[in-house]
Design a protein around this motif. Structure first.
Motif, PDB file in Angstrom:
ATOM      1  N   LEU A   1       0.833  -1.206   0.000  1.00  0.00           N
ATOM      2  CA  LEU A   1       0.000   0.000   0.000  1.00  0.00           C
ATOM      3  C   LEU A   1       0.866   1.253   0.000  1.00  0.00           C
ATOM      4  O   LEU A   1       1.601   1.518   0.950  1.00  0.00           O
ATOM      5  CB  LEU A   1      -0.918   0.010   1.225  1.00  0.00           C
ATOM      6  N   GLU A   2       0.785   2.046  -1.069  1.00  0.00           N
ATOM      7  CA  GLU A   2       1.503   3.322  -1.131  1.00  0.00           C
ATOM      8  C   GLU A   2       0.644   4.382  -0.445  1.00  0.00           C
ATOM      9  O   GLU A   2      -0.449   4.692  -0.895  1.00  0.00           O
ATOM     10  CB  GLU A   2       1.768   3.730  -2.573  1.00  0.00           C
ATOM     11  N   VAL A   3       1.148   4.918   0.671  1.00  0.00           N
ATOM     12  CA  VAL A   3       0.413   5.924   1.434  1.00  0.00           C
ATOM     13  C   VAL A   3       0.824   7.321   1.002  1.00  0.00           C
ATOM     14  O   VAL A   3      -0.020   8.202   0.845  1.00  0.00           O
ATOM     15  CB  VAL A   3       0.631   5.724   2.946  1.00  0.00           C
ATOM     16  N   LEU A   4       2.107   7.546   0.829  1.00  0.00           N
ATOM     17  CA  LEU A   4       2.622   8.818   0.313  1.00  0.00           C
ATOM     18  C   LEU A   4       3.445   8.498  -0.930  1.00  0.00           C
ATOM     19  O   LEU A   4       4.357   7.688  -0.867  1.00  0.00           O
ATOM     20  CB  LEU A   4       3.487   9.533   1.350  1.00  0.00           C
ATOM     21  N   GLY A   5       3.131   9.150  -2.025  1.00  0.00           N
ATOM     22  CA  GLY A   5       3.803   8.854  -3.281  1.00  0.00           C
ATOM     23  C   GLY A   5       4.488  10.053  -3.876  1.00  0.00           C
ATOM     24  O   GLY A   5       3.986  10.655  -4.825  1.00  0.00           O
ATOM     25  N   GLY A   6       5.592  10.470  -3.300  1.00  0.00           N
ATOM     26  CA  GLY A   6       6.374  11.551  -3.878  1.00  0.00           C
ATOM     27  C   GLY A   6       5.939  12.937  -3.471  1.00  0.00           C
ATOM     28  O   GLY A   6       5.779  13.819  -4.305  1.00  0.00           O
ATOM     29  N   VAL A   7       5.765  13.156  -2.186  1.00  0.00           N
ATOM     30  CA  VAL A   7       5.364  14.463  -1.663  1.00  0.00           C
ATOM     31  C   VAL A   7       6.570  15.397  -1.654  1.00  0.00           C
ATOM     32  O   VAL A   7       7.635  15.044  -1.155  1.00  0.00           O
ATOM     33  CB  VAL A   7       4.790  14.328  -0.235  1.00  0.00           C
ATOM     34  N   SER A   8       6.384  16.595  -2.216  1.00  0.00           N
ATOM     35  CA  SER A   8       7.436  17.611  -2.224  1.00  0.00           C
ATOM     36  C   SER A   8       6.821  18.972  -1.935  1.00  0.00           C
ATOM     37  O   SER A   8       5.779  19.313  -2.500  1.00  0.00           O
ATOM     38  CB  SER A   8       8.121  17.678  -3.592  1.00  0.00           C
ATOM     39  N   PHE A   9       7.429  19.711  -1.013  1.00  0.00           N
ATOM     40  CA  PHE A   9       7.032  21.102  -0.766  1.00  0.00           C
ATOM     41  C   PHE A   9       8.086  21.790   0.079  1.00  0.00           C
ATOM     42  O   PHE A   9       8.952  21.144   0.666  1.00  0.00           O
ATOM     43  CB  PHE A   9       5.645  21.212  -0.119  1.00  0.00           C
ATOM     44  N   ASP A  10       8.016  23.122   0.087  1.00  0.00           N
ATOM     45  CA  ASP A  10       8.892  23.955   0.903  1.00  0.00           C
ATOM     46  C   ASP A  10       8.031  24.780   1.849  1.00  0.00           C
ATOM     47  O   ASP A  10       6.928  25.186   1.484  1.00  0.00           O
ATOM     48  CB  ASP A  10       9.698  24.939   0.051  1.00  0.00           C
TER      49      ASP A  10
ATOM     50  N   SER B   1      -9.764  11.128   5.084  1.00  0.00           N
ATOM     51  CA  SER B   1      -9.247  10.049   5.916  1.00  0.00           C
ATOM     52  C   SER B   1      -8.471   9.069   5.045  1.00  0.00           C
ATOM     53  O   SER B   1      -8.928   8.691   3.959  1.00  0.00           O
ATOM     54  CB  SER B   1     -10.421   9.341   6.604  1.00  0.00           C
ATOM     55  N   GLY B   2      -7.280   8.699   5.500  1.00  0.00           N
ATOM     56  CA  GLY B   2      -6.460   7.754   4.760  1.00  0.00           C
ATOM     57  C   GLY B   2      -5.563   8.373   3.710  1.00  0.00           C
ATOM     58  O   GLY B   2      -4.868   7.662   2.990  1.00  0.00           O
ATOM     59  N   ALA B   3      -5.548   9.700   3.614  1.00  0.00           N
ATOM     60  CA  ALA B   3      -4.743  10.368   2.586  1.00  0.00           C
ATOM     61  C   ALA B   3      -3.258  10.435   2.935  1.00  0.00           C
ATOM     62  O   ALA B   3      -2.451  10.766   2.081  1.00  0.00           O
ATOM     63  CB  ALA B   3      -5.269  11.779   2.343  1.00  0.00           C
ATOM     64  N   GLY B   4      -2.899  10.165   4.198  1.00  0.00           N
ATOM     65  CA  GLY B   4      -1.491  10.170   4.586  1.00  0.00           C
ATOM     66  C   GLY B   4      -1.068  11.339   5.455  1.00  0.00           C
ATOM     67  O   GLY B   4       0.119  11.539   5.697  1.00  0.00           O
ATOM     68  N   LYS B   5      -2.020  12.122   5.957  1.00  0.00           N
ATOM     69  CA  LYS B   5      -1.677  13.293   6.785  1.00  0.00           C
ATOM     70  C   LYS B   5      -0.905  12.869   8.041  1.00  0.00           C
ATOM     71  O   LYS B   5       0.176  13.397   8.313  1.00  0.00           O
ATOM     72  CB  LYS B   5      -2.950  14.050   7.190  1.00  0.00           C
ATOM     73  N   SER B   6      -1.427  11.919   8.775  1.00  0.00           N
ATOM     74  CA  SER B   6      -0.754  11.461   9.994  1.00  0.00           C
ATOM     75  C   SER B   6       0.572  10.789   9.670  1.00  0.00           C
ATOM     76  O   SER B   6       1.553  10.943  10.399  1.00  0.00           O
ATOM     77  CB  SER B   6      -1.653  10.503  10.784  1.00  0.00           C
ATOM     78  N   THR B   7       0.602  10.052   8.568  1.00  0.00           N
ATOM     79  CA  THR B   7       1.851   9.411   8.147  1.00  0.00           C
ATOM     80  C   THR B   7       2.919  10.457   7.878  1.00  0.00           C
ATOM     81  O   THR B   7       4.077  10.305   8.288  1.00  0.00           O
ATOM     82  CB  THR B   7       1.610   8.547   6.894  1.00  0.00           C
ATOM     83  N   LEU B   8       2.539  11.551   7.214  1.00  0.00           N
ATOM     84  CA  LEU B   8       3.491  12.629   6.953  1.00  0.00           C
ATOM     85  C   LEU B   8       4.038  13.195   8.260  1.00  0.00           C
ATOM     86  O   LEU B   8       5.250  13.389   8.407  1.00  0.00           O
ATOM     87  CB  LEU B   8       2.834  13.732   6.128  1.00  0.00           C
ATOM     88  N   PHE B   9       3.166  13.427   9.232  1.00  0.00           N
ATOM     89  CA  PHE B   9       3.630  13.955  10.514  1.00  0.00           C
ATOM     90  C   PHE B   9       4.507  12.951  11.253  1.00  0.00           C
ATOM     91  O   PHE B   9       5.477  13.326  11.906  1.00  0.00           O
ATOM     92  CB  PHE B   9       2.453  14.394  11.385  1.00  0.00           C
TER      93      PHE B   9
END
Length: 135
Positions: A16-25, A38-46
């Motif tokens: 399961l790919e939860v985050l697929g290439g997130v980039s930002f500044d 829900s399930g978009a990866g917000k908590s995973t990112l944190f």
């Protein structure tokens, strides 16, 4: 001036790919909101930012690789321990890492004003508003 940089950050849990290439500044003084269903990866990112879990990609803070030690987050439902005063809740993570109670209190004390909690250090969690509990 860029403070936080994420480049191609990825996280899979098995197939399961939860985050697929997130980039930002994030620049100095910027306020950022992370929104998604829900399930978009917000908590995973944190969790990646705090070092609670590992992923792929590059995360930098002030130009240096991010080791997770500079970030923490409070889940939507707070996890304050009702039997510990606010300052004791704030120092718990540092104490668990081996810092003395006195040193931990000295380190977190200036943050109470920054988070609008000056004067509430000795309060019990039940004495705080919901927003104050989140901070």
């Amino acid at each position: 001036m860029t403070r936080l940089e994420l480049r191609d950050v990825r996280k899979n849990f098995g197939a399961l790919e939860v985050l697929g290439g997130v980039s930002f500044d994030v620049g100095a003084g910027e306020f950022v909101s992370i929104l998604g269903p829900s399930g978009a990866g917000k908590s995973t990112l944190f969790q990646l930012l705090t070092g609670a879990i590992r992923g792929e990609g590059e995360m930098r803070f002030d130009g240096a690789p991010l080791d997770g030690a500079r970030f923490a987050f409070m889940p939507q439902r707070d996890a304050l321990m009702p039997w510990r005063r606010v300052i004791d809740n704030a120092t718990l993570g540092l104490e668990v890492q081996g810092m003395t109670r006195r040193a931990a209190r000295e380190r977190v004390a200036p943050l109470f004003a920054e988070f609008g909690l000056a004067g509430f250090e000795r309060a019990w969690p039940a004495e705080l508003s919901g927003g104050m509990r989140q901070r």
